[in-house]
Structures are given as structure tokens and as C-alpha cells.
Design a protein around this motif. Structure first.
Motif, PDB file in Angstrom:
ATOM      1  N   GLN A   1     -18.089 -10.627 -30.795  1.00 51.58           N
ATOM      2  CA  GLN A   1     -16.831 -10.848 -29.651  1.00 51.58           C
ATOM      3  C   GLN A   1     -16.943 -10.026 -28.406  1.00 51.58           C
ATOM      4  N   SER A   2     -18.425  -9.678 -28.203  1.00 49.02           N
ATOM      5  CA  SER A   2     -18.716  -8.796 -27.014  1.00 49.02           C
ATOM      6  C   SER A   2     -18.693  -9.709 -25.807  1.00 49.02           C
ATOM      7  N   CYS A   3     -18.522 -11.012 -25.809  1.00 55.38           N
ATOM      8  CA  CYS A   3     -18.429 -12.038 -24.793  1.00 55.38           C
ATOM      9  C   CYS A   3     -16.758 -11.670 -24.178  1.00 55.38           C
ATOM     10  N   PHE A   4     -16.132 -11.074 -25.158  1.00 49.31           N
ATOM     11  CA  PHE A   4     -14.435 -11.222 -24.474  1.00 49.31           C
ATOM     12  C   PHE A   4     -13.995  -9.525 -24.754  1.00 49.31           C
ATOM     13  N   CYS A   5     -15.010  -8.655 -25.339  1.00 49.11           N
ATOM     14  CA  CYS A   5     -14.264  -7.346 -25.341  1.00 49.11           C
ATOM     15  C   CYS A   5     -13.646  -6.582 -24.276  1.00 49.11           C
ATOM     16  N   GLN A   6     -14.236  -6.940 -22.858  1.00 50.93           N
ATOM     17  CA  GLN A   6     -13.635  -6.201 -21.873  1.00 50.93           C
ATOM     18  C   GLN A   6     -12.895  -7.600 -20.788  1.00 50.93           C
ATOM     19  N   LEU A   7     -12.666  -8.620 -21.553  1.00 50.86           N
ATOM     20  CA  LEU A   7     -12.041  -9.705 -20.827  1.00 50.86           C
ATOM     21  C   LEU A   7     -10.510  -9.478 -21.053  1.00 50.86           C
ATOM     22  N   THR A   8      -9.827  -8.555 -20.387  1.00 53.41           N
ATOM     23  CA  THR A   8      -8.562  -8.227 -20.545  1.00 53.41           C
ATOM     24  C   THR A   8      -7.997  -7.597 -19.424  1.00 53.41           C
ATOM     25  N   GLY A   9      -6.799  -7.522 -19.339  1.00 51.33           N
ATOM     26  CA  GLY A   9      -5.886  -6.783 -18.383  1.00 51.33           C
ATOM     27  C   GLY A   9      -5.856  -7.131 -17.021  1.00 51.33           C
ATOM     28  N   VAL A  10      -5.716  -6.582 -15.867  1.00 51.65           N
ATOM     29  CA  VAL A  10      -5.525  -7.222 -14.710  1.00 51.65           C
ATOM     30  C   VAL A  10      -6.795  -7.482 -14.039  1.00 51.65           C
ATOM     31  N   LEU A  11      -6.747  -8.763 -13.376  1.00 51.59           N
ATOM     32  CA  LEU A  11      -7.977  -9.060 -12.355  1.00 51.59           C
ATOM     33  C   LEU A  11      -8.067  -8.395 -11.205  1.00 51.59           C
ATOM     34  N   ASP A  12      -9.285  -8.447 -10.794  1.00 52.75           N
ATOM     35  CA  ASP A  12      -9.489  -7.587  -9.354  1.00 52.75           C
ATOM     36  C   ASP A  12      -8.951  -8.629  -8.395  1.00 52.75           C
ATOM     37  N   ASP A  13      -8.537  -7.930  -7.141  1.00 52.67           N
ATOM     38  CA  ASP A  13      -8.072  -8.710  -5.995  1.00 52.67           C
ATOM     39  C   ASP A  13      -6.724  -9.768  -6.295  1.00 52.67           C
ATOM     40  N   CYS A  14      -5.905  -9.297  -7.355  1.00 46.59           N
ATOM     41  CA  CYS A  14      -4.959  -9.828  -7.627  1.00 46.59           C
ATOM     42  C   CYS A  14      -3.960  -9.363  -8.716  1.00 46.59           C
ATOM     43  N   PHE A  15      -2.970  -9.731  -9.042  1.00 47.79           N
ATOM     44  CA  PHE A  15      -1.954  -8.737  -9.632  1.00 47.79           C
ATOM     45  C   PHE A  15      -1.494  -9.648 -11.086  1.00 47.79           C
ATOM     46  N   CYS A  16      -2.497 -10.330 -11.540  1.00 52.96           N
ATOM     47  CA  CYS A  16      -2.353 -11.095 -12.837  1.00 52.96           C
ATOM     48  C   CYS A  16      -3.267 -10.481 -13.967  1.00 52.96           C
ATOM     49  N   ASP A  17      -2.872 -10.604 -14.972  1.00 56.60           N
ATOM     50  CA  ASP A  17      -3.644 -10.279 -16.373  1.00 56.60           C
ATOM     51  C   ASP A  17      -4.011 -11.581 -16.933  1.00 56.60           C
ATOM     52  N   VAL A  18      -5.260 -11.334 -17.675  1.00 57.91           N
ATOM     53  CA  VAL A  18      -5.988 -12.301 -18.325  1.00 57.91           C
ATOM     54  C   VAL A  18      -5.197 -12.959 -19.661  1.00 57.91           C
ATOM     55  N   GLU A  19      -4.483 -12.115 -20.257  1.00 61.87           N
ATOM     56  CA  GLU A  19      -3.554 -12.461 -21.289  1.00 61.87           C
ATOM     57  C   GLU A  19      -2.451 -13.629 -21.040  1.00 61.87           C
ATOM     58  N   SER A  20      -1.648 -13.150 -19.862  1.00 61.60           N
ATOM     59  CA  SER A  20      -0.575 -14.056 -19.435  1.00 61.60           C
ATOM     60  C   SER A  20      -1.079 -15.441 -18.955  1.00 61.60           C
ATOM     61  N   ILE A  21      -2.251 -15.252 -18.157  1.00 62.29           N
ATOM     62  CA  ILE A  21      -2.915 -16.769 -17.998  1.00 62.29           C
ATOM     63  C   ILE A  21      -3.193 -17.670 -19.384  1.00 62.29           C
ATOM     64  N   ASP A  22      -3.803 -16.762 -20.433  1.00 57.22           N
ATOM     65  CA  ASP A  22      -4.251 -17.539 -21.415  1.00 57.22           C
ATOM     66  C   ASP A  22      -2.947 -18.169 -22.115  1.00 57.22           C
ATOM     67  N   VAL A  23      -1.821 -17.538 -22.116  1.00 61.61           N
ATOM     68  CA  VAL A  23      -0.611 -18.116 -22.969  1.00 61.61           C
ATOM     69  C   VAL A  23      -0.177 -19.168 -22.017  1.00 61.61           C
ATOM     70  N   PHE A  24      -0.145 -19.034 -20.656  1.00 61.82           N
ATOM     71  CA  PHE A  24       0.565 -19.741 -19.836  1.00 61.82           C
ATOM     72  C   PHE A  24      -0.386 -21.054 -19.797  1.00 61.82           C
ATOM     73  N   ASN A  25      -1.506 -20.925 -19.737  1.00 58.75           N
ATOM     74  CA  ASN A  25      -2.344 -22.299 -19.554  1.00 58.75           C
ATOM     75  C   ASN A  25      -2.538 -23.014 -20.765  1.00 58.75           C
ATOM     76  N   ASN A  26      -2.965 -22.271 -22.065  1.00 60.50           N
ATOM     77  CA  ASN A  26      -3.189 -23.094 -23.158  1.00 60.50           C
ATOM     78  C   ASN A  26      -1.763 -23.636 -23.844  1.00 60.50           C
TER      79      ASN A  26
END
Length: 499
Positions: A51-76
């Protein structure tokens, strides 16, 4: 004697029950505790490694105020299903493109001879007559003086029966479109080399196109068209050769084949606009990589080909160890690009909500259903609480901001021209479409005032999008949505397929 033995047996049985209970309690308690690196079992270590491809793919993105988890749920769960339905509609599935334009930057290397590189154009007879006519406003009162499309068999007959009011509107529309600040080099749809392509029958996937010719395309995009500071003498292109390495063998080798954090040190010193530009290109590159990994040629023979996800290829492009720590950055740039295009779609919603804008194919019932579905899609987007904030871009002194914006536009327009240098026709098709989609998104973000001041009952005045731009915008964003959806699938595959 018998009584004593029975008592002893009961005591022993009770001790065994209590012992199992206590042991089970401790095991349960240990399971709840976070595992340290030293106490980790081999199986658990393997899971984390996979799972090392995803271990740090979490939290707030740089240069914006959205987190990865919220995008995943919204998109999928909300966006992806709607985009799949929209992509199947006639209005969005047929894309007119010129795949024969010569490369403007270097001598033509020739086209890829691999059979999977081929694009099958759609016969004119299969294209809905309304799309061929270009009459995007067919259902307006002015354009319905006569029912041209239902009675005519060719474009000449359609044009000869248009009302004077419609002709004037279309001429005005064309003049306005010519004056627009395009971020992409647009194909001439009237060229004899321009053909309609059914996107559903020419899916984006790994074709086998690779080698120096393919590498040069991405190298040119990164090296010649990014905002590279003069103080940076090392190659900007993450694909550039390190000492002793051979040429990458795929068009879609990911950025980051360098020395980790050092590669991005120069990026931190750039202004927001220039960081955004680089991250958009990197995000697009990563998205294309995911498409190819998800639709990889796994086997062929006896007249059939098997396509599916290639976990090892995904690891090679995004795994932390394989990419020297850059895999997570690549994926985060994909999310960043997704947010920017999502913001553009939310900005352009009022344009499509106007009663005078139609998605015209000639089938009124189907066209009405397509627009209703599109408006549902916009409703979902507007409800998303964490959009990219573009207001901070180009917000400096007026002259400097205007200069930087024009430089930004010309850089991206040049990148769209590089797509004509891709030797694989299918790669060229999807590269041009996704670049055009991103260019349209940028055009929208920089036209907020024009969109806000749109006149309701004058379809030929103010901000306009051609059908070509609309199809590219929706399909381009659909590709990003598919990439994020595929990331969820790869998470599951990596968990089920240890090294």
C-alpha cells in the motif's frame, strides 16, 4: 475419593476457561493497539509495503484547502456515475479531430504501426445530423422557422433554409469565438482531414507505443514549456536521463525519476501561478498513466486481446520505492488538477443553465434528457463544499498580472500543439482531447466576469463555448474522475496481490 476427583476436575476446567478468556482478552486488546515497526508481523509488513503508493496520499492538498478523502467519496459515489452516463450520450461521444496535422516542432517520426494505435473514424452516415449541421441553437424560436434537419439529407440543404435571423446569430457567434483567448491550438473542423471519432469505440488504453519518439513528447512538454527559473540548470523534465540511464521506454513514464525532494526544491520558490502550471501538467501526466495501467494489454492471441489492470506497472509508476519517493506527489497533482477542473465546471454552470443553450443532436427528446442529466451533474458539483480558489491567481499589479496570464496562456497553447507530435493515433486522440479539456477549463476560470454577465435571451452574445470545447471539457474531466475511481480499484488489488 470420587468426590475429591470431581472437585479437582471442576477446578481444572474452570482454570482452563478463565485462562482462555484472559488470553483472548489480551489478544483483543493488543489488536486494538497500534503496531510498532518492531512488533509488525511479516504479513502486516507486506500489506503496508503493497500500500506504499497510498500511504501518504491523505489529508489536505498543497495550494488548496481540500482533502483527498473528501474528493474520493464525492467523486466515486456522486460524480463518476453521472459522468459515465453523460459520456454515453450522442452529444458527448462523437468528437471531431484532425489526427493528420504535422508536428510543428521537429521532423515527423512517422506514425505508430502497432494495430492498437489505430483510430477507427466514424462514418459520416453514423453521425447525428444535428451534430454535423453545427446548429447548436436548433430549438430556439429563430432557428425553428422551418424544420431543416428532419427534411434535409445534406449540410447544404440545411444552410439554404436557415432564416436570416439565425444566419446573423451564427455569424455573430463565429466572430465572437474568433476573438476569444483560447488556451489551446484548435483543430480546423472544416479541414478535409478532420474526422468524427466515436470515443466509446476508441477507448484510451496502453497501445504499446514507446521508445525515444514517445519520450520526446513528454520531454518537450516539461523542458520547453514549463516556467523554469534561469538559475535552474538541471533538467526540469522529471523524465530526463540520469547519469548512466537509458531512455525511458514509454510515453507515460511518470515524472520524478530523480533524487526525491531535491527535484522539487526549485518549485517551492515559484509564485502560485507557476506552481499551478507545473502541477497541472504533472496531474495530467499521472492521470494518463493510471488509464494505461488500468487498461493494459495483458494477453493477446488467437484473434483476441485481453485488457485489464496491471498491478506491477502501477507499482513501477507510483510506488514510493520505485519512484524514489515521488509517487505520492504525482497522485496529489492528479487530485489538484481534478479540483481545478471541478472549479471551472462550477463556474460555467450558469452558461448551461440558460434556456437558450441546447445540446443539439437533432433528437429533441434525447437532447432534453441529456441537458437534464447535465444540470443534475452541475447541481452535484455546486454542492461540493471545498472548491479550488482561483481568486489568488494573477492578483498582483494589473500590468504584471496581465503579462503573467498571457505567458501562462501561451505556454499551455504551445503544449496543445505538441500533441500533434504524438506518433500513436490513439494516444494523440486522447492527448488532444484531454489537453483541450484542460484548456477549456482555464478559459472558463479566466472568464468569470463574462459568464456572470451573460444575457439570458441572446445566445450569440457574450461568453461562448463551441461544441468541440464542451465535448472536450466533459470528457476530459471524465478521464480525471475515472483515474480517481481507478485508484480505489488499485488499492484493493494491491491488498489482494502481495509482492
Amino acid at each position: 475419593m470420587w468426590k475429591t476427583t470431581l472437585q479437582g476436575f471442576c477446578v481444572l476446567l474452570l482454570a482452563l476457561i478463565l485462562g482462555n478468556f484472559v488470553l483472548g482478552w489480551f489478544q483483543h486488546d493488543d489488536a486494538k493497539k497500534p503496531q510498532t515497526q518492531h512488533s509488525e508481523s511479516p504479513n502486516r509488513a507486506s500489506d503496508n509495503q503493497d500500500q506504499s503508493c497510498f500511504c501518504q496520499l491523505t489529508g489536505v492538498l498543497d495550494d488548496c484547502f481540500c482533502d483527498v478523502e473528501s474528493i474520493d467519496v464525492f467523486n466515486n459515489f456522486q460524480i463518476f456515475p453521472l459522468l459515465q452516463k453523460l459520456a454515453e450520450k450522442d452529444y458527448f461521444r462523437y468528437y471531431r479531430v484532425n489526427l493528420k496535422r504535422p508536428c510543428p516542432f521537429w521532423p515527423d517520426d512517422g506514425h505508430c504501426a502497432i494495430k492498437d494505435c489505430h483510430v477507427e473514424p466514424c462514418p459520416e452516415s453514423k453521425i447525428p445530423v444535428g451534430i454535423k449541421s453545427g446548429n447548436y441553437n436548433k430549438y430556439s424560436q429563430a432557428a425553428n422557422v422551418v424544420s431543416e434537419c428532419e427534411q434535409a439529407e445534406d449540410l447544404g440543404a440545411i444552410n439554404s433554409t436557415l432564416s436570416n435571423q439565425s444566419k446573423e446569430a451564427f455569424a455573430d457567434w463565429a466572430r465572437h469565438d474568433d476573438a476569444q483567448d483560447h488556451f489551446c491550438e484548435l483543430d480546423d473542423e472544416t479541414s478535409p482531414d478532420a474526422e468524427y471519432v466515436d470515443l466509446l469505440l476508441n477507448q484510451e488504453r496502453f497501445t504499446g507505443y514507446k521508445g525515444p519518439s514517445a519520450w520526446r513528447v513528454w520531454n518537450s512538454i516539461y523542458e520547453e514549456n514549463c516556467f523554469k527559473p534561469r538559475s535552474v540548470y538541471r533538467p526540469l523534465n522529471p523524465l530526463a536521463l540520469s547519469r548512466g540511464e537509458s531512455l525511458p521506454t514509454s510515453l507515460c513514464v511518470c515524472p520524478g525519476d530523480d533524487d526525491g525532494e531535491g527535484f522539487y526544491n526549485w518549485l517551492e520558490g515559484l509564485c502560485l501561478e507557476k506552481r499551478v502550471f507545473y502541477r497541472l501538467i504533472s496531474g495530467l501526466h499521472s492521470s494518463i498513466n493510471i488509464h494505461l495501467c488500468a487498461q493494459y494489454l495483458l494477453d493477446e492471441g488467437w484473434g483476441r486481446s485481453i485488457w485489464g489492470p496491471n498491478v506491477q506497472e502501477f507499482r513501477r509508476r507510483f510506488d514510493t520505492a520505485e519512484t524514489k519517493g515521488e509517487g505520492t506527489r504525482r497522485l496529489k497533482n492528479l487530485y489538484f488538477l481534478y479540483l481545478l477542473e471541478l472549479r471551472a465546471l462550477s463556474k460555467v454552470a450558469p452558461y448551461f443553465e440558460r434556456a437558450s443553450v441546447y445540446l443539439y443532436t437533432g433528437n429533441q427528446q434525447e437532447d432534453s434528457a441529456t441537458k437534464d442529466l447535465l444540470l443534475r451533474f452541475f447541481d452535484q458539483i455546486k454542492a461540493f463544499p471545498m472548491h479550488f480558489d482561483e481568486k489568488s491567481m494573477f492578483a498582483g499589479r494589473k500590468l504584471e498580472a496581465a503579462t503573467l496570464k498571457e505567458e501562462f496562456r501561451l505556454h499551455f497553447k504551445n503544449i496543445s500543439r505538441i500533441m500533434d507530435c504524438v506518433g500513436c493515433s490513439k494516444c494523440r486522440l486522447w492527448g488532444k482531447l484531454q489537453t483541450q479539456g484542460l484548456g477549456t477549463a482555464l478559459k472558463i476560470l479566466f472568464s468569470e466576469k463574462e459568464i456572470r454577465n451573460l444575457p439570458e435571451h441572446s445566445p450569440s452574445k457574450g461568453f461562448q463555448l463551441t461544441r468541440h470545447e464542451i465535448v472536450a471539457l466533459l470528457n476530459g474531466f471524465s478521464r480525471l474522475s475515472t483515474s480517481i475511481h481507478q485508484l480505489h480499484n488499485f488499492r484493493l488489488l494491491l491488498k489482494d496481490n502481495p509482492r
